[in-house]
Design a protein around this motif. Structure first.
Motif, PDB file in Angstrom:
ATOM      1  N   SER A 181       0.825  -1.210   0.000  1.00 16.25           N
ATOM      2  CA  SER A 181       0.000   0.000   0.000  1.00 16.25           C
ATOM      3  C   SER A 181       0.860   1.261   0.000  1.00 16.25           C
ATOM      4  O   SER A 181       0.559   2.233  -0.700  1.00 16.25           O
ATOM      5  CB  SER A 181      -0.920   0.004   1.234  1.00 16.25           C
ATOM      6  OG  SER A 181      -1.775  -1.109   1.233  1.00 16.25           O
ATOM      7  N   PHE A 182       1.958   1.249   0.782  1.00 20.37           N
ATOM      8  CA  PHE A 182       2.852   2.398   0.812  1.00 20.37           C
ATOM      9  C   PHE A 182       3.488   2.629  -0.558  1.00 20.37           C
ATOM     10  O   PHE A 182       3.568   3.771  -1.031  1.00 20.37           O
ATOM     11  CB  PHE A 182       3.943   2.168   1.863  1.00 20.37           C
ATOM     12  CG  PHE A 182       5.008   3.228   1.867  1.00 20.37           C
ATOM     13  CD1 PHE A 182       4.784   4.461   2.455  1.00 20.37           C
ATOM     14  CD2 PHE A 182       6.236   2.988   1.264  1.00 20.37           C
ATOM     15  CE1 PHE A 182       5.763   5.446   2.436  1.00 20.37           C
ATOM     16  CE2 PHE A 182       7.222   3.968   1.243  1.00 20.37           C
ATOM     17  CZ  PHE A 182       6.977   5.192   1.835  1.00 20.37           C
ATOM     18  N   LEU A 183       3.916   1.549  -1.206  1.00 26.17           N
ATOM     19  CA  LEU A 183       4.527   1.683  -2.526  1.00 26.17           C
ATOM     20  C   LEU A 183       3.522   2.206  -3.545  1.00 26.17           C
ATOM     21  O   LEU A 183       3.847   3.079  -4.362  1.00 26.17           O
ATOM     22  CB  LEU A 183       5.088   0.331  -2.980  1.00 26.17           C
ATOM     23  CG  LEU A 183       6.295  -0.198  -2.203  1.00 26.17           C
ATOM     24  CD1 LEU A 183       6.648  -1.606  -2.673  1.00 26.17           C
ATOM     25  CD2 LEU A 183       7.498   0.727  -2.368  1.00 26.17           C
ATOM     26  N   MET A 184       2.288   1.686  -3.495  1.00 25.20           N
ATOM     27  CA  MET A 184       1.272   2.126  -4.450  1.00 25.20           C
ATOM     28  C   MET A 184       0.909   3.593  -4.235  1.00 25.20           C
ATOM     29  O   MET A 184       0.682   4.331  -5.194  1.00 25.20           O
ATOM     30  CB  MET A 184       0.021   1.251  -4.314  1.00 25.20           C
ATOM     31  CG  MET A 184       0.215  -0.190  -4.756  1.00 25.20           C
ATOM     32  SD  MET A 184       0.745  -0.321  -6.479  1.00 25.20           S
ATOM     33  CE  MET A 184      -0.683   0.356  -7.311  1.00 25.20           C
ATOM     34  N   LEU A 185       0.863   4.039  -2.974  1.00 29.66           N
ATOM     35  CA  LEU A 185       0.562   5.443  -2.679  1.00 29.66           C
ATOM     36  C   LEU A 185       1.646   6.349  -3.239  1.00 29.66           C
ATOM     37  O   LEU A 185       1.360   7.390  -3.848  1.00 29.66           O
ATOM     38  CB  LEU A 185       0.425   5.635  -1.169  1.00 29.66           C
ATOM     39  CG  LEU A 185       0.080   7.048  -0.687  1.00 29.66           C
ATOM     40  CD1 LEU A 185      -1.284   7.466  -1.228  1.00 29.66           C
ATOM     41  CD2 LEU A 185       0.104   7.107   0.834  1.00 29.66           C
ATOM     42  N   HIS A 186       2.906   5.938  -3.039  1.00 31.25           N
ATOM     43  CA  HIS A 186       4.025   6.730  -3.562  1.00 31.25           C
ATOM     44  C   HIS A 186       3.995   6.770  -5.084  1.00 31.25           C
ATOM     45  O   HIS A 186       4.184   7.840  -5.699  1.00 31.25           O
ATOM     46  CB  HIS A 186       5.341   6.120  -3.073  1.00 31.25           C
ATOM     47  CG  HIS A 186       6.560   6.804  -3.619  1.00 31.25           C
ATOM     48  ND1 HIS A 186       6.974   8.046  -3.199  1.00 31.25           N
ATOM     49  CD2 HIS A 186       7.447   6.411  -4.585  1.00 31.25           C
ATOM     50  CE1 HIS A 186       8.069   8.396  -3.857  1.00 31.25           C
ATOM     51  NE2 HIS A 186       8.369   7.424  -4.707  1.00 31.25           N
ATOM     52  N   ILE A 187       3.709   5.640  -5.707  1.00 31.98           N
ATOM     53  CA  ILE A 187       3.677   5.578  -7.174  1.00 31.98           C
ATOM     54  C   ILE A 187       2.529   6.414  -7.718  1.00 31.98           C
ATOM     55  O   ILE A 187       2.684   7.130  -8.719  1.00 31.98           O
ATOM     56  CB  ILE A 187       3.559   4.110  -7.636  1.00 31.98           C
ATOM     57  CG1 ILE A 187       4.853   3.352  -7.304  1.00 31.98           C
ATOM     58  CG2 ILE A 187       3.272   4.025  -9.131  1.00 31.98           C
ATOM     59  CD1 ILE A 187       4.760   1.855  -7.521  1.00 31.98           C
ATOM     60  N   SER A 188       1.350   6.354  -7.071  1.00 31.03           N
ATOM     61  CA  SER A 188       0.193   7.095  -7.576  1.00 31.03           C
ATOM     62  C   SER A 188       0.426   8.603  -7.521  1.00 31.03           C
ATOM     63  O   SER A 188       0.010   9.335  -8.419  1.00 31.03           O
ATOM     64  CB  SER A 188      -1.056   6.718  -6.776  1.00 31.03           C
ATOM     65  OG  SER A 188      -0.939   7.131  -5.428  1.00 31.03           O
ATOM     66  N   ARG A 189       1.103   9.081  -6.456  1.00 29.82           N
ATOM     67  CA  ARG A 189       1.413  10.513  -6.382  1.00 29.82           C
ATOM     68  C   ARG A 189       2.330  10.927  -7.529  1.00 29.82           C
ATOM     69  O   ARG A 189       2.128  11.979  -8.153  1.00 29.82           O
ATOM     70  CB  ARG A 189       2.073  10.827  -5.046  1.00 29.82           C
ATOM     71  CG  ARG A 189       1.139  10.742  -3.851  1.00 29.82           C
ATOM     72  CD  ARG A 189       1.913  10.937  -2.559  1.00 29.82           C
ATOM     73  NE  ARG A 189       1.049  10.836  -1.395  1.00 29.82           N
ATOM     74  CZ  ARG A 189       1.501  10.793  -0.152  1.00 29.82           C
ATOM     75  NH1 ARG A 189       2.812  10.872   0.086  1.00 29.82           N
ATOM     76  NH2 ARG A 189       0.662  10.705   0.867  1.00 29.82           N
TER      77      ARG A 189
END
Length: 204
Positions: A181-189
């Motif tokens: 989830s942390f990786l996906m949040l960083h990627i989405s930003r």
């Protein structure tokens, strides 16, 4: 560059405005949601049938399992296929209607803007907003909703099935969840920032 907190606020505000456009077509949207729920349930049902199918057919050689499980599987796949086709058709209909409405609103707005605005704004930027930017709304109003509803329900269903079969192994995967989830949040930003640059480059 905007701070992340403002970036999240803007993303949330944009999606709330988008949902107002989608709400006009609530009937096909509701049917699409029902289709996504059935599709997610079909994926979970297929996974749940694998164990009794293998055990009953190859291990126990149960004649009833051998006789009926194939028909059950075919039925589940048929329901899932029809639900998936119907949900994609309805959500595409909603998406195209939303794009049409947004383009009409943009055009109506352009008709009443002062002449000075056109003196300071290149025509390529106006065309990009009317054609390219609104087409991105179509992707947001279809793919994002499919991911949010169908894929999320599929994950919940399969996760529940995993916990039912082996909660210890499921716990191991749950521990990995926050990292993903942390990786996906960083990627989405980062993707949102790249998307804004792409929109500007299209106008250029």
């Amino acid at each position: 560059r905007m701070p992340d907190s403002q970036d999240r606020y803007r993303a949330g505000a944009v999606y709330r405005r988008l949902l107002r456009y989608v709400g006009v077509y609530w009937r096909p949207f509701a049917l699409a949601i029902v289709g996504m729920i059935l599709t997610a349930g079909g994926d979970t049902a297929v996974a749940a049938l694998i164990k009794p199918m293998l055990d009953g057919s190859f291990v126990d050689k149960d004649p009833d399992t051998i006789r009926y499980i194939p028909f059950v599987l075919v039925g589940v796949f048929m329901v899932r296929g029809l639900a998936s086709f119907a949900s994609e058709t309805w959500i595409m209909q909603v998406g195209r209607n939303v794009v049409r409405d947004i383009r009409r609103h943009i055009f109506d707005k352009l008709l009443v803007l002062p002449v000075a605005y056109y003196d300071n704004t290149p025509s390529s930027q106006l065309l990009s907003r009317m054609i390219y930017d609104t087409e991105q709304v179509y992707s947001a109003s279809t793919k994002s909703i499919v991911i949010l509803v169908r894929d999320s329900l599929t994950i919940v269903g399969l996760l529940g099935l995993m916990i039912y079969y082996n909660w210890k192994l499921s716990l191991f995967f749950l521990l990995i969840g926050p990292v993903i989830s942390f990786l996906m949040l960083h990627i989405s930003r980062r993707l949102r920032r790249i998307g804004r640059r792409i929109q500007s480059s299209m106008g250029n």
